[in-house]
Scaffold this motif. Structure first.
Motif, PDB file in Angstrom:
ATOM      1  N   ALA A  35       0.836  -1.213   0.000  1.00 31.86           N
ATOM      2  CA  ALA A  35       0.000   0.000   0.000  1.00 31.86           C
ATOM      3  C   ALA A  35       0.868   1.259   0.000  1.00 31.86           C
ATOM      4  N   SER A 343      -5.063   5.986  -4.211  1.00 36.07           N
ATOM      5  CA  SER A 343      -4.434   5.718  -2.921  1.00 36.07           C
ATOM      6  C   SER A 343      -4.375   6.990  -2.081  1.00 36.07           C
ATOM      7  N   SER A 362      -1.292   3.915   5.254  1.00 41.76           N
ATOM      8  CA  SER A 362      -1.562   4.100   3.835  1.00 41.76           C
ATOM      9  C   SER A 362      -2.531   3.040   3.341  1.00 41.76           C
ATOM     10  N   ASP A 364      -4.511   1.532  -0.526  1.00 43.98           N
ATOM     11  CA  ASP A 364      -4.684   1.551  -1.978  1.00 43.98           C
ATOM     12  C   ASP A 364      -5.951   0.792  -2.350  1.00 43.98           C
TER      13      ASP A 364
END
Length: 497
Positions: A35, A343, A362, A364
């Motif tokens: 990610a 993302s 993070s 995505d």
């Protein structure tokens, strides 16, 4: 579907092999589940969102070796089996160079290589089948071709090599059924049959990539990558169908087809990316990956042995025997699906000095249009087009678009980093009975100090898929369910330059 040209062997499963890929990258990237589409600052951005290269102001050299241990458990018509394999992986490795320019701008370029697909696997299953025989695919092809069986072994007969071997070995023949002359498979007349399949695959796709990115005011990042994937794939399979009735006078004992099938070639693709940093702690990313345009060559060798007892006794034939004593080769093109990645990431800690940042989280979301794969001939002979039209129609009927999800984070403790992540790759099949998915749970540690860094990651993979021993055009297809789990270990060594 299985053949209108004498050396063609492509099936829909070959197309998904080049597009249903797993997370790859450096150990850091894989530790956070992959990610990193909006984070940047890692050479893996070359293959995900090249805009992330724009965060580099200096350079680094990176190498990422890895190793995997895989176990597959298969279930075929109620019978469970298992098999194991292990293999080497090359995570993203290469060189990044960043530099500043005038007017609060900077730029960077990268040269990197990565194993984006690893085909090493072993699958084995067997079971009793009272529904269909593998001979039916060849009987259907010959029947639908309208080619007389006496002409089926002619070199210019537009039939697959496997069908020609089935004719030669008397696995299929003509027979009068209900007053009509038909092409039939001899095992079709059994009440049940034992089937056994062993499939060993090896090889992979290694992509060489050239990335470039620019940074404007540390707020807008733009990047692009030219990718050159190199394909090497080999499948060795042995399928056996056997009469288990004990009757020695029913004109069939067993038939075995051993095949070696290889694909080699090269492709080209492009990746375009953008990252926007509205505030220091937040980054938003968007990337588009074009289809990969592959130029491929298949080679095929097969050997069929059939024992039909008093009917024609034991017969053995190779694909070269029915192909004018030539090894079959065929050149063609394959277009893989496009994908879109969005993302976002949040960085916390003292933001201006990266050495004082405390970590990030993070995520995505990726969409891949799996049914967008398509074949076409590389030959100027348009007679092959009808074959590929059928394959492409089948791809469109059995696959769909699907979403992949990745999330991960990192905590920094001066020179030590702790990371964790999760990824889920969705089902590419339209049919609700075909259960397929991939899940990845990962964790890792990193060390960075005085221009040197090393990262270690462990990834545990759970996978569900299906394997078709053969496909029939006029009835439902039997298949094995395959559940796999793998342990992947990745190391990344790097130095600032």
């Amino acid at each position: 579907m299985l053949g209108a040209g004498r050396v063609m062997a492509q099936v829909p499963e070959d197309a998904i092999r080049f597009s249903w890929l797993s997370p790859n990258g450096t150990a850091r990237n894989q530790a956070v589940g992959g990610a990193m589409g909006s984070l940047g600052g890692d050479i893996s951005a070359t293959f995900m969102n090249p805009a992330g290269l724009g965060l580099y102001k200096t350079g680094e050299f990176v190498v990422s070796p890895g190793f995997s241990f895989l176990t597959n458990k298969s279930n075929y018509r109620g019978n469970a089996t298992s098999d194991k394999s292990n293999y080497f992986n090359l995570g993203t490795s290469g060189l990044v160079h960043g530099f500043t320019t005038r007017n609060n701008k900077s730029a960077a370029f990268s040269i990197a290589a990565s194993t984006i697909a690893n085909f090493n696997s072993q699958v084995y299953y067997k079971g009793e089948n009272d529904y269909s025989s593998y001979s039916e695919q060849y009987a259907s092809e010959l029947s639908n071709s309208k080619i007389p069986i006496g002409k089926a072994l002619d070199f210019d007969a537009a039939l697959s090599l496997a069908t020609k071997m089935a004719v030669f070995s008397y696995l299929i023949d003509t027979a009068t059924v209900n007053g009509t002359l038909q092409v039939v498979g001899l095992p079709e007349f059994l009440s049940t049959r034992q089937q056994e399949n062993t499939v060993n695959t090896k090889g992979g796709i290694t992509e060489l990539a050239f990335g470039i990115a620019t940074n404007i005011n540390d707020k807008f990042y733009f990047g692009g990558t030219l990718g050159i994937p190199i394909v090497s794939y080999e499948r060795n399979s042995t399928f056996t169908e056997r009469d288990i009735s004990g009757d020695k006078n029913n004109d069939f004992d067993y038939s075995t087809l051993a095949e070696t099938f290889s694909t080699k070639g090269i492709g080209v693709n492009a990746k375009l990316g953008f990252i926007f940093k509205p505030v220091e702690s937040l980054r938003l990313g968007l990337a588009v990956h074009t289809p990969t345009f592959y130029s491929l060559q298949d080679k095929y060798h097969g050997e069929m042995t059939t024992e039909t007892e008093g009917y024609a006794h034991l017969q053995t034939v190779t694909s070269e025997k029915v192909n004018n004593n030539q090894l079959s080769k065929y050149d063609y093109d394959l277009v893989s699906p496009w994908k879109v990645l969005i993302s976002g990431s949040y960085i916390f800690g003292e933001l201006e000095d990266v050495t004082r940042q405390k970590g990030f989280i993070s995520a995505d979301v990726e969409y891949i249009n799996y049914k967008g794969s398509s074949y076409q001939t590389a030959s100027t002979d348009n007679s092959d087009n009808s074959y590929y039209d059928g394959i492409n129609k089948t791809i469109d009927e059995i696959y769909k678009g699907s979403f992949n999800f990745r999330v991960g984070g990192e905590l920094k403790f001066k020179t030590i980093m702790a990371r964790g992540g999760f990824a889920y790759y969705g089902n590419p099949y339209k049919d609700s009975e075909l259960k397929a998915s991939r899940m990845f749970v990962s964790g890792g540690l990193g060390y960075r100090n005085k221009g040197f860094f090393v990262d270690f990651t462990y990834v545990y993979r759970l996978q569900k898929d299906v394997n078709f021993p053969y496909r029939l055009p006029d009835k439902a297809n039997t298949f094995a369910t395959v559940k796999g789990n793998a342990s992947n270990v990745i190391l990344t060594f790097g130095v600032k330059i």
